[in-house]
Write a protein that holds these residues in place. Structure first.
Motif, PDB file in Angstrom:
ATOM      1  N   ALA A  48       8.829   6.039  -1.686  1.00  0.00           N
ATOM      2  CA  ALA A  48       8.676   4.598  -1.854  1.00  0.00           C
ATOM      3  C   ALA A  48       9.647   3.791  -0.998  1.00  0.00           C
ATOM      4  N   VAL A  49      10.643   4.427  -0.428  1.00  0.00           N
ATOM      5  CA  VAL A  49      11.665   3.697   0.349  1.00  0.00           C
ATOM      6  C   VAL A  49      11.056   2.907   1.517  1.00  0.00           C
ATOM      7  N   PRO A  50      10.151   3.474   2.322  1.00  0.00           N
ATOM      8  CA  PRO A  50       9.562   2.652   3.399  1.00  0.00           C
ATOM      9  C   PRO A  50       8.807   1.431   2.875  1.00  0.00           C
ATOM     10  N   GLY A  51       8.138   1.570   1.746  1.00  0.00           N
ATOM     11  CA  GLY A  51       7.431   0.436   1.170  1.00  0.00           C
ATOM     12  C   GLY A  51       8.386  -0.650   0.700  1.00  0.00           C
ATOM     13  N   GLY A  76       5.496   6.312  -7.754  1.00  0.00           N
ATOM     14  CA  GLY A  76       6.711   6.580  -8.514  1.00  0.00           C
ATOM     15  C   GLY A  76       7.685   7.536  -7.856  1.00  0.00           C
ATOM     16  N   ASN A  77       7.340   8.124  -6.744  1.00  0.00           N
ATOM     17  CA  ASN A  77       8.246   9.030  -6.035  1.00  0.00           C
ATOM     18  C   ASN A  77       9.202   8.191  -5.194  1.00  0.00           C
ATOM     19  N   LEU A 123       0.835  -1.206   0.000  1.00  0.00           N
ATOM     20  CA  LEU A 123       0.000   0.000   0.000  1.00  0.00           C
ATOM     21  C   LEU A 123       0.871   1.257   0.000  1.00  0.00           C
ATOM     22  N   LEU A 124       1.954   1.238   0.763  1.00  0.00           N
ATOM     23  CA  LEU A 124       2.870   2.381   0.765  1.00  0.00           C
ATOM     24  C   LEU A 124       3.473   2.602  -0.619  1.00  0.00           C
ATOM     25  N   LEU A 125       3.845   1.518  -1.293  1.00  0.00           N
ATOM     26  CA  LEU A 125       4.382   1.661  -2.651  1.00  0.00           C
ATOM     27  C   LEU A 125       3.327   2.216  -3.597  1.00  0.00           C
TER      28      LEU A 125
END
Length: 120
Positions: A57-60, A52-53, A45-47
């Motif tokens: 997106a790093v936490p995902g 695309g940012n 969900l985080l991704l």
């Protein structure tokens, strides 16, 4: 209740005391698998919200990696516990629990920050 019988002189099959001592380890392994699936779902969900940012997106990505690692580690830990208990040794220490709890907190805080910082 320990002294109760089923009325026919034998104890019910679900109350036998000769069960293998690894049922607890199996339940724990399944709980870790469910936790990994939950972490993977939140990470996906985080991704999706990152759209695309890359910095967002790093936490995902980290969460998906942690979910995969958790699946592998939980299976290894289950096999290690089964082997130790089968050999009559005590089970290993619960260090993995602390690590996963810390990772879950970091993922939850990242998800909350992402939700608060993005326009929904």
């Amino acid at each position: 209740m320990p002294g109760r019988s089923s009325g026919c002189g034998t104890s019910p099959p679900w109350r036998t005391t000769d069960r293998p001592p690894v049922f607890g380890a199996e339940r724990t392994a399944m709980a870790w698998q469910r936790t990994a699936l939950g972490v993977g779902g939140v990470s996906a969900l985080l991704l999706h919200l990152a759209a695309g940012n890359l910095p967002v997106a790093v936490p995902g990505l980290a969460g998906l990696s942690a979910a995969l690692l958790l699946l592998v580690l939980s299976e290894q830990r289950y096999m290690r516990i089964v082997n130790k208990v089968g050999a009559g040794e005590p089970p290993p220490a619960p260090g993995l629990v602390r690590l996963i709890a810390a990772g879950a907190v970091v993922l939850a805080v990242s998800a909350l920050a992402l939700l608060l910082l993005t326009d929904a």
